[in-house]
Design an enzyme around this catalytic site. Structure first.
Site, PDB file in Angstrom:
ATOM      1  CB  CYS A   1      -0.962   0.086   1.177  1.00  0.00           C
ATOM      2  SG  CYS A   1      -2.049  -1.332   1.306  1.00  0.00           S
TER       3      CYS A   1
ATOM      4  NE  ARG B   1       4.555   1.989  -0.013  1.00  0.00           N
ATOM      5  CZ  ARG B   1       5.606   1.912   0.779  1.00  0.00           C
ATOM      6  NH1 ARG B   1       6.791   2.213   0.315  1.00  0.00           N
ATOM      7  NH2 ARG B   1       5.486   1.528   2.030  1.00  0.00           N
TER       8      ARG B   1
ATOM      9  CD  GLU C   1      17.214 -12.240  -8.085  1.00  0.00           C
ATOM     10  OE1 GLU C   1      16.703 -12.746  -7.073  1.00  0.00           O
ATOM     11  OE2 GLU C   1      16.822 -11.166  -8.576  1.00  0.00           O
TER      12      GLU C   1
ATOM     13  CG  HIS D   1      21.355 -35.421  -4.305  1.00  0.00           C
ATOM     14  ND1 HIS D   1      21.731 -36.645  -3.803  1.00  0.00           N
ATOM     15  CD2 HIS D   1      22.507 -34.784  -4.625  1.00  0.00           C
ATOM     16  CE1 HIS D   1      23.046 -36.730  -3.796  1.00  0.00           C
ATOM     17  NE2 HIS D   1      23.536 -35.616  -4.296  1.00  0.00           N
TER      18      HIS D   1
ATOM     19  CD1 TRP E   1       0.263  -6.450  -2.895  1.00  0.00           C
ATOM     20  CD2 TRP E   1       0.016  -6.999  -0.742  1.00  0.00           C
ATOM     21  NE1 TRP E   1       0.625  -7.771  -2.753  1.00  0.00           N
ATOM     22  CE2 TRP E   1       0.481  -8.134  -1.445  1.00  0.00           C
ATOM     23  CE3 TRP E   1      -0.211  -7.114   0.632  1.00  0.00           C
ATOM     24  CZ2 TRP E   1       0.725  -9.358  -0.831  1.00  0.00           C
ATOM     25  CZ3 TRP E   1       0.030  -8.330   1.243  1.00  0.00           C
ATOM     26  CH2 TRP E   1       0.485  -9.431   0.520  1.00  0.00           C
TER      27      TRP E   1
ATOM     28  CG  ASN F   1       1.786   1.356   4.153  1.00  0.00           C
ATOM     29  OD1 ASN F   1       2.893   1.882   4.230  1.00  0.00           O
ATOM     30  ND2 ASN F   1       1.657   0.069   3.934  1.00  0.00           N
ATOM     31  N   GLY F   2      -0.398  -0.728   6.080  1.00  0.00           N
ATOM     32  CA  GLY F   2       0.001  -1.573   7.210  1.00  0.00           C
ATOM     33  C   GLY F   2      -1.165  -2.413   7.684  1.00  0.00           C
TER      34      GLY F   2
ATOM     35  CD  GLU G   1      10.168 -11.502  -8.135  1.00  0.00           C
ATOM     36  OE1 GLU G   1      10.032 -11.048  -7.006  1.00  0.00           O
ATOM     37  OE2 GLU G   1      11.099 -11.148  -8.885  1.00  0.00           O
TER      38      GLU G   1
ATOM     39  CE  LYS H   1      11.474  -2.235  -6.332  1.00  0.00           C
ATOM     40  NZ  LYS H   1      11.822  -3.488  -7.002  1.00  0.00           N
TER      41      LYS H   1
ATOM     42  CE  LYS I   1      13.705 -10.675 -10.112  1.00  0.00           C
ATOM     43  NZ  LYS I   1      14.398 -10.182  -8.978  1.00  0.00           N
TER      44      LYS I   1
HETATM   45  C1  G6P Z   1       9.917  -8.110  -2.101  1.00  0.00           C
HETATM   46  C2  G6P Z   1      10.561  -7.559  -3.360  1.00  0.00           C
HETATM   47  C3  G6P Z   1      11.959  -8.149  -3.544  1.00  0.00           C
HETATM   48  C4  G6P Z   1      12.789  -7.878  -2.307  1.00  0.00           C
HETATM   49  C5  G6P Z   1      12.110  -8.421  -1.052  1.00  0.00           C
HETATM   50  C6  G6P Z   1      12.835  -7.960   0.180  1.00  0.00           C
HETATM   51  O1  G6P Z   1       9.652  -9.462  -2.247  1.00  0.00           O
HETATM   52  O2  G6P Z   1       9.758  -7.850  -4.490  1.00  0.00           O
HETATM   53  O3  G6P Z   1      12.577  -7.569  -4.653  1.00  0.00           O
HETATM   54  O4  G6P Z   1      14.032  -8.489  -2.426  1.00  0.00           O
HETATM   55  O5  G6P Z   1      10.771  -7.909  -0.972  1.00  0.00           O
HETATM   56  O6  G6P Z   1      12.743  -6.567   0.231  1.00  0.00           O
HETATM   57  P1  G6P Z   1      13.876  -5.619   0.726  1.00  0.00           P
HETATM   58  O7  G6P Z   1      13.363  -4.256   0.417  1.00  0.00           O
HETATM   59  O8  G6P Z   1      14.013  -5.861   2.197  1.00  0.00           O
HETATM   60  O9  G6P Z   1      15.112  -5.952  -0.019  1.00  0.00           O
END
Ligand code: G6P
Length: 617
Positions: A2, A27, A484, A507, A74, A98-99, A491, A612, A488
């Site tokens: 949010c 957000r 990673e 394994h 969100w 927000n929260g 996501e 994010k 990606k």
């Molecule tokens: C979310 C974002 C990621 C990020 C993670 C941790 O999942 O999409 O890109 O790595 O949060 O966030 P931070 O801001 O603590 O790196």
């Protein structure tokens, strides 16, 4: 999770509220809404889905008003529909939040007993009725807010407007970020400084528990007052804003993700500039009171992509600084009973600096008297402020939800820190220090070369875009990059993908291999190459389709050893020393995920269900 914004102005605010929300959409983008005060009444427009739906609604039903709040959601409590969209309001107040209000259910029960009726499933709506209850008892808006806050448990930021006080807005920060912006023509609040870019010349980052009351008098002059968590009126530093509106634009790119991938040579270069003396090839970025020599253990804590950066750093600190390193996921760490060792250093990685689990783990480490250091991308964020020491990456604002440049700049700073630790512990010579530093300095140029090849990734994305599942394999520092890469792809393209250490293939995951499961192998010609090559042979022997990222030496070996009848695509990347290889190999996995998403037609910058900045558990 949010984004909120509030503006008091002498001109209508709806358009700027929307622009601010556009910059906060990273957000959350489940629904959006704005409310203004017009002729002593609350007016609002809300719509489910992306901001565009709200914009369409506003085109049909414009919203006047020079005092207003806005929200992009969100969803936590309640479906992402119009009823649950913020601002929540009645005829007295409107609130954006927000929260999470953890004890909302019991407050709701009490309010319902008093006769208040609810029109949404959200936790936020209790705030509207609690405030109203106090206002109707004759309390001033500020008193009503203070009393209301005393009931609320959780982590949140709020902005509130009042029908009968049309030139007033009250906001608070209790665990979620909030910044006050002072401009020439308006005064405003936002979840981050980017939301206020170009309107706010000065910024004031609120402290935990602060309540800020912003207002305009009859002459149209603005004023604000901050009350701290103890109820005292306080002054907080006002800083010049350095964020420009361009930082929030896509420029010539079709997506923020692509723009941010292409910004990496600059972002890494600027991050290096903050840490490296280019003349002497010396790194002195951690001039803190850390006794590296006697340090027995380094614990790295993070979430998501940042956690993978921590995993890479473990290899570096062990190899060069001969330091014992634990890497932990914050949401696990905080609920375990971890053993803290005396004199340990705990390093927190967070791009946003606001991730709730990482923040909680930081509080825990501080309680245990651990020395704390944070690497963050956002100035004055909660983690930056709470940690004993902080280093900033210079990624700049990252708006695409899938992290790219924030990740590689984290890696860059971690590499610098590993060199510093190795030198201070006497584990590498000055010559080694300079050589490793030089390898980092050369990196932006090599990354630019990978970016020039971007159409290659476009083509090889075709191998993946029709698949249901994909595997990513790597060894050593490229194992976290395989994780990673898989993250990606998941996501942004919604293809199920898993990252594995290549040696683990036998394994279990080898059972998945057939011609329908593409396998992406990260295999620079390094100490692990021949081992990875054997794993690649095992995949090919089972009909797997392999995309292999390697360098020119690796290409020669692959061509020598793999029969041309197999489905093998070799993508040749610039040759780099193995120290910096994980940073360089991050680029092709980002580009591959981007182009697969593009071919699938998903929403690259705002993938479904994600946000994010994760400020709720
Ligand atoms: C979310 C974002 C990621 C990020 C993670 C941790 O999942 O999409 O890109 O790595 O949060 O966030 P931070 O801001 O603590 O790196």
């Amino acid at each position: 999770m949010c984004g909120i914004i509030g503006i008091i102005s002498n001109t209508p605010v709806a358009e700027r509220l929307i622009t601010g929300l556009e910059r906060l959409e990273y957000r959350g983008y489940d629904s959006a809404g704005i409310a203004t005060v017009v002729n002593n009444e609350i007016e609002r427009r809300r719509a489910p889905g992306k901001l565009q739906t709200l914009k369409n609604l506003l085109a049909e039903q414009p919203l006047p008003g020079m005092v207003g709040i806005g929200h992009t959601r969100w969803a936590t409590h309640g479906a992402p529909n119009a009823e649950n969209a913020h601002p929540h309001a009645n005829e007295h107040v409107a609130v954006v939040h927000n929260g999470i209000i953890e004890n909302y259910a019991e407050i709701k029960n009490e309010l319902q007993t008093k006769g208040y009726t609810f029109s949404s499933e959200t936790d936020t709506e209790v705030i509207v009725h609690l405030l109203t209850d106090y206002l109707l008892k004759g309390l001033t808006p500020l008193e009503a807010v203070t009393q209301t806050l005393s009931h609320l448990h959780g982590a949140f930021a709020l902005a509130i407007v009042f029908a009968k006080h049309p030139n007033l807005m009250i906001a608070t920060r209790c665990g979620s970020p909030l910044v006050l912006g002072v401009g020439e023509y308006d005064i405003m609040l936002g979840s981050d400084a980017l939301a206020l870019a170009s309107w706010a010349q000065k910024l004031c980052y609120l402290e935990e528990g602060d309540v800020v009351s912003i207002s305009k008098n009859n002459n149209g002059d603005f004023d604000y007052q901050i009350i701290d968590s103890e109820g005292r009126s306080v002054e907080r530093p006002l800083r010049q804003s350095k964020i420009t509106a361009e930082a929030a634009s896509k420029g010539e790119y079709s997506h923020y993700m692509l723009k941010e991938i292409f910004e990496q040579p600059r972002a890494i270069g600027e991050t290096l500039q903050s840490a490296v003396d280019f003349e002497s090839k010396h790194i002195d970025c951690a001039n803190f009171d850390i006794n590296w020599q006697s340090l027995t253990r380094l614990t790295i804590i993070a979430c998501g992509t940042s956690y993978y950066a921590g995993m890479v750093a473990k290899y570096w600190f062990e190899k060069y600084a001969k330091l014992h390193v634990d890497v932990d996921i914050a949401s696990e760490f905080r609920y375990r009973e971890p053993i803290f060792c005396e004199g340990g250093l705990t390093l927190f990685l967070s791009q946003s600096g606001e991730t709730i689990d990482t923040l909680a783990a930081l509080n825990m480490a501080k309680e245990q008297k651990q020395q704390t250091l944070a690497i963050v991308n956002v100035t004055d964020s909660s983690i930056a402020r709470l940690s004993d020491n902080v280093l900033y990456t210079a990624a700049g604002p990252e708006i695409g939800v899938a992290s790219t440049k924030a990740f590689t700049t984290q890696l860059t700073l971690l590499a610098c820190l590993a060199i510093v630790a190795a030198s201070k512990r006497g584990k590498i010579t000055e010559e080694d220090h300079q050589r490793l530093t030089e390898e980092l300095i050369m990196l932006p140029g090599k990354i630019s070369k990978v970016l020039q090849q971007d159409q290659t990734f476009h083509k090889c994305a075709l191998t993946i875009s029709g698949a249901r599942d994909a595997l990513y394999l790597g060894r050593g520092t490229n194992y976290p990059i395989a994780l990673e890469g898989a993250l990606k792809l998941k996501e942004v393209s919604y293809i199920h993908a898993e990252g594995y250490p290549a040696g683990e293939l036998k394994h279990g995951p080898i059972a998945l291999i057939d011609s329908a499961v593409p396998v992406v192998v990260l295999a620079p010609h390094d100490a692990w190459f021949s081992k990875t090559l054997s794993n690649l042979q095992e995949v090919m022997a089972r009909g797997g389709q392999v995309i292999c990222f390697t360098d020119s030496k690796g290409e020669v070996e692959l061509k020598k050893q793999i029969s041309s009848s197999f489905h093998l695509q070799i993508i040749v990347l610039p040759t780099v020393p193995s120290f910096v290889a994980p940073i360089l190999y991050s680029i092709p996995v980002q580009l591959l995920a981007y182009y697969v998403a593009l071919q699938k037609g998903t929403d690259v910058d705002q993938p479904r269900n994600l946000a994010k900045s994760v400020t709720v558990e």
